[in-house]
Write a protein that holds these residues in place. Structure first.
Motif, PDB file in Angstrom:
ATOM      1  N   ALA A   1      21.238  31.790 -22.449  1.00 57.74           N
ATOM      2  CA  ALA A   1      20.162  32.739 -22.124  1.00 57.74           C
ATOM      3  C   ALA A   1      18.902  31.986 -21.709  1.00 57.74           C
ATOM      4  CB  ALA A   1      19.877  33.645 -23.314  1.00 57.74           C
ATOM      5  N   LEU A   2      18.579  30.946 -22.438  1.00 57.87           N
ATOM      6  CA  LEU A   2      17.381  30.168 -22.096  1.00 57.87           C
ATOM      7  C   LEU A   2      17.523  29.488 -20.736  1.00 57.87           C
ATOM      8  CD1 LEU A   2      16.557  28.574 -25.574  1.00 57.87           C
ATOM      9  CD2 LEU A   2      15.248  30.338 -24.370  1.00 57.87           C
ATOM     10  N   VAL A   3      18.695  28.972 -20.444  1.00 55.07           N
ATOM     11  CA  VAL A   3      18.910  28.318 -19.154  1.00 55.07           C
ATOM     12  C   VAL A   3      18.787  29.339 -18.022  1.00 55.07           C
ATOM     13  CG1 VAL A   3      20.655  27.190 -17.705  1.00 55.07           C
ATOM     14  CG2 VAL A   3      20.267  26.404 -20.045  1.00 55.07           C
ATOM     15  N   ILE A   4      19.428  30.492 -18.176  1.00 55.91           N
ATOM     16  CA  ILE A   4      19.349  31.525 -17.134  1.00 55.91           C
ATOM     17  C   ILE A   4      17.903  31.955 -16.905  1.00 55.91           C
ATOM     18  CG2 ILE A   4      19.898  33.961 -16.623  1.00 55.91           C
ATOM     19  CD1 ILE A   4      22.223  32.162 -16.075  1.00 55.91           C
ATOM     20  N   TYR A   5      17.154  32.092 -17.972  1.00 59.56           N
ATOM     21  CA  TYR A   5      15.777  32.553 -17.870  1.00 59.56           C
ATOM     22  C   TYR A   5      14.852  31.493 -17.278  1.00 59.56           C
ATOM     23  CZ  TYR A   5      11.314  34.618 -19.091  1.00 59.56           C
ATOM     24  OH  TYR A   5      10.050  35.150 -19.035  1.00 59.56           O
ATOM     25  N   ARG A   6      15.051  30.226 -17.670  1.00 59.24           N
ATOM     26  CA  ARG A   6      14.101  29.166 -17.304  1.00 59.24           C
ATOM     27  C   ARG A   6      14.400  28.485 -15.965  1.00 59.24           C
ATOM     28  NH1 ARG A   6       9.608  28.157 -20.389  1.00 59.24           N
ATOM     29  NH2 ARG A   6       9.843  26.063 -19.659  1.00 59.24           N
ATOM     30  N   VAL A   7      15.682  28.303 -15.648  1.00 57.99           N
ATOM     31  CA  VAL A   7      16.036  27.550 -14.440  1.00 57.99           C
ATOM     32  C   VAL A   7      15.948  28.487 -13.235  1.00 57.99           C
ATOM     33  CG1 VAL A   7      17.849  26.269 -13.263  1.00 57.99           C
ATOM     34  CG2 VAL A   7      17.456  25.926 -15.714  1.00 57.99           C
ATOM     35  N   ARG A   8      15.237  28.051 -12.233  1.00 61.17           N
ATOM     36  CA  ARG A   8      15.072  28.859 -11.003  1.00 61.17           C
ATOM     37  C   ARG A   8      15.847  28.254  -9.872  1.00 61.17           C
ATOM     38  NH1 ARG A   8      13.320  33.539 -12.930  1.00 61.17           N
ATOM     39  NH2 ARG A   8      11.848  33.129 -14.563  1.00 61.17           N
TER      40      ARG A   8
ATOM     41  N   ARG B   1      17.243  47.708  -9.581  1.00 62.40           N
ATOM     42  CA  ARG B   1      15.855  48.173  -9.576  1.00 62.40           C
ATOM     43  C   ARG B   1      14.867  47.135 -10.108  1.00 62.40           C
ATOM     44  NH1 ARG B   1      13.654  53.926 -11.840  1.00 62.40           N
ATOM     45  NH2 ARG B   1      11.615  53.704 -10.905  1.00 62.40           N
ATOM     46  N   PHE B   2      15.261  46.414 -11.167  1.00 58.78           N
ATOM     47  CA  PHE B   2      14.308  45.532 -11.845  1.00 58.78           C
ATOM     48  C   PHE B   2      14.649  44.049 -11.771  1.00 58.78           C
ATOM     49  CE2 PHE B   2      13.997  49.611 -14.151  1.00 58.78           C
ATOM     50  CZ  PHE B   2      12.681  49.900 -13.859  1.00 58.78           C
ATOM     51  N   GLY B   3      15.771  43.698 -11.205  1.00 59.30           N
ATOM     52  CA  GLY B   3      16.167  42.295 -11.115  1.00 59.30           C
ATOM     53  C   GLY B   3      17.249  41.946 -12.118  1.00 59.30           C
ATOM     54  N   ARG B   4      17.952  40.865 -11.802  1.00 58.26           N
ATOM     55  CA  ARG B   4      19.129  40.507 -12.590  1.00 58.26           C
ATOM     56  C   ARG B   4      18.874  39.461 -13.662  1.00 58.26           C
ATOM     57  NH1 ARG B   4      21.533  43.364  -8.934  1.00 58.26           N
ATOM     58  NH2 ARG B   4      21.570  42.784  -6.758  1.00 58.26           N
ATOM     59  N   ARG B   5      18.004  38.518 -13.377  1.00 56.99           N
ATOM     60  CA  ARG B   5      17.822  37.374 -14.279  1.00 56.99           C
ATOM     61  C   ARG B   5      17.413  37.803 -15.694  1.00 56.99           C
ATOM     62  NH1 ARG B   5      17.517  32.258 -12.766  1.00 56.99           N
ATOM     63  NH2 ARG B   5      16.958  32.825 -10.654  1.00 56.99           N
ATOM     64  N   GLY B   6      16.427  38.659 -15.798  1.00 57.39           N
ATOM     65  CA  GLY B   6      15.980  39.097 -17.123  1.00 57.39           C
ATOM     66  C   GLY B   6      17.047  39.879 -17.874  1.00 57.39           C
ATOM     67  N   LEU B   7      17.761  40.749 -17.153  1.00 60.40           N
ATOM     68  CA  LEU B   7      18.834  41.511 -17.802  1.00 60.40           C
ATOM     69  C   LEU B   7      19.985  40.610 -18.226  1.00 60.40           C
ATOM     70  CD1 LEU B   7      18.995  44.764 -15.655  1.00 60.40           C
ATOM     71  CD2 LEU B   7      18.483  44.605 -18.090  1.00 60.40           C
ATOM     72  N   LEU B   8      20.327  39.625 -17.403  1.00 64.81           N
ATOM     73  CA  LEU B   8      21.390  38.698 -17.771  1.00 64.81           C
ATOM     74  C   LEU B   8      20.988  37.883 -18.999  1.00 64.81           C
ATOM     75  CD1 LEU B   8      24.210  37.692 -17.148  1.00 64.81           C
ATOM     76  CD2 LEU B   8      23.221  36.097 -15.500  1.00 64.81           C
ATOM     77  N   THR B   9      19.731  37.484 -19.046  1.00 64.27           N
ATOM     78  CA  THR B   9      19.212  36.802 -20.230  1.00 64.27           C
ATOM     79  C   THR B   9      19.369  37.685 -21.458  1.00 64.27           C
ATOM     80  OG1 THR B   9      17.618  35.561 -18.898  1.00 64.27           O
ATOM     81  CG2 THR B   9      17.142  35.748 -21.250  1.00 64.27           C
ATOM     82  N   LEU B  10      19.022  38.959 -21.335  1.00 61.39           N
ATOM     83  CA  LEU B  10      19.192  39.913 -22.430  1.00 61.39           C
ATOM     84  C   LEU B  10      20.653  40.005 -22.851  1.00 61.39           C
ATOM     85  CD1 LEU B  10      18.113  42.206 -24.274  1.00 61.39           C
ATOM     86  CD2 LEU B  10      18.521  43.757 -22.341  1.00 61.39           C
ATOM     87  N   GLY B  11      21.560  39.994 -21.894  1.00 65.59           N
ATOM     88  CA  GLY B  11      22.980  40.072 -22.208  1.00 65.59           C
ATOM     89  C   GLY B  11      23.451  38.896 -23.041  1.00 65.59           C
ATOM     90  N   TYR B  12      23.018  37.698 -22.663  1.00 66.04           N
ATOM     91  CA  TYR B  12      23.397  36.521 -23.448  1.00 66.04           C
ATOM     92  C   TYR B  12      22.760  36.557 -24.842  1.00 66.04           C
ATOM     93  CZ  TYR B  12      25.737  34.145 -19.600  1.00 66.04           C
ATOM     94  OH  TYR B  12      26.604  33.797 -18.600  1.00 66.04           O
ATOM     95  N   PHE B  13      21.509  36.976 -24.932  1.00 61.78           N
ATOM     96  CA  PHE B  13      20.875  37.073 -26.250  1.00 61.78           C
ATOM     97  C   PHE B  13      21.543  38.140 -27.113  1.00 61.78           C
ATOM     98  CE2 PHE B  13      16.885  34.769 -24.887  1.00 61.78           C
ATOM     99  CZ  PHE B  13      17.008  33.774 -25.850  1.00 61.78           C
TER     100      PHE B  13
END
Length: 165
Positions: A158-165, A46-58
């Motif tokens: 987490a930072l890499v997942i969030y920042r790298v596109r 529903r909301f996308g994976r990148r942000g949730l995956l970042t949350l998981g690593y954090f």
């Protein structure tokens, strides 16, 4: 986490009861993992994976910092440890659910099998290297340094997942 809980609880409970409690805490971890996996997958659709995956690593980094704090202050509270096992279960539910899903979003159909193979290889080699590194840090220096290393790498991930596109 089981070794950490056993070491933290041993002075109060004795080694046998501490190991039993640590095993039960890990069972709790698995309950958290199982209960979060489906909702995380649904939220990612529903909301996308990148942000949730970042949350998981954090979340994993926070769990590691929580164990570091437990060793620093010699925290032997079952409730505190259960919260860390729960946070780690939440983290792994996200990571396990979304790494493959994000990979599918990013790769072409033509090479999807190869790309999953690369993901599995990178995860396997990473698990081996990190396990050896954490084991050496734990044994040669301290559990706190081992958990600090884990927290640092998860936060960087987490930072890499969030920042790298």
């Amino acid at each position: 986490m089981i070794l950490a809980a056993t070491q933290l609880l041993s002075p109060r409970l004795g080694i046998i009861h501490a190991a039993q409690a640590a095993g039960l805490l890990y069972a709790g971890h698995n309950v958290f993992y199982a209960s979060y996996s489906y909702p995380v997958g649904a939220l990612s659709d529903r909301f996308g994976r990148r942000g949730l995956l970042t949350l998981g690593y954090f979340a994993g980094a926070l769990a590691s910092l929580g164990f570091l704090a437990a060793f620093y202050w010699q925290l032997d509270s079952i409730v505190y440890l259960l919260s860390l096992f729960g946070l780690a279960g939440f983290s792994i539910a996200i990571v396990d659910s979304l790494e493959g899903a994000l990979t599918a979003d990013l790769v072409s159909d033509r090479f999807r099998g190869t790309d999953y193979g690369v993901l599995g290889t990178v995860n396997g080699v990473g698990d081996l290297v990190s396990s050896v590194a954490v084991g050496v840090l734990w044994s040669a220096y301290s559990p706190m340094l081992a958990f600090a290393y884990g927290a640092l790498l998860m936060a960087l991930g987490a930072l890499v997942i969030y920042r790298v596109r």
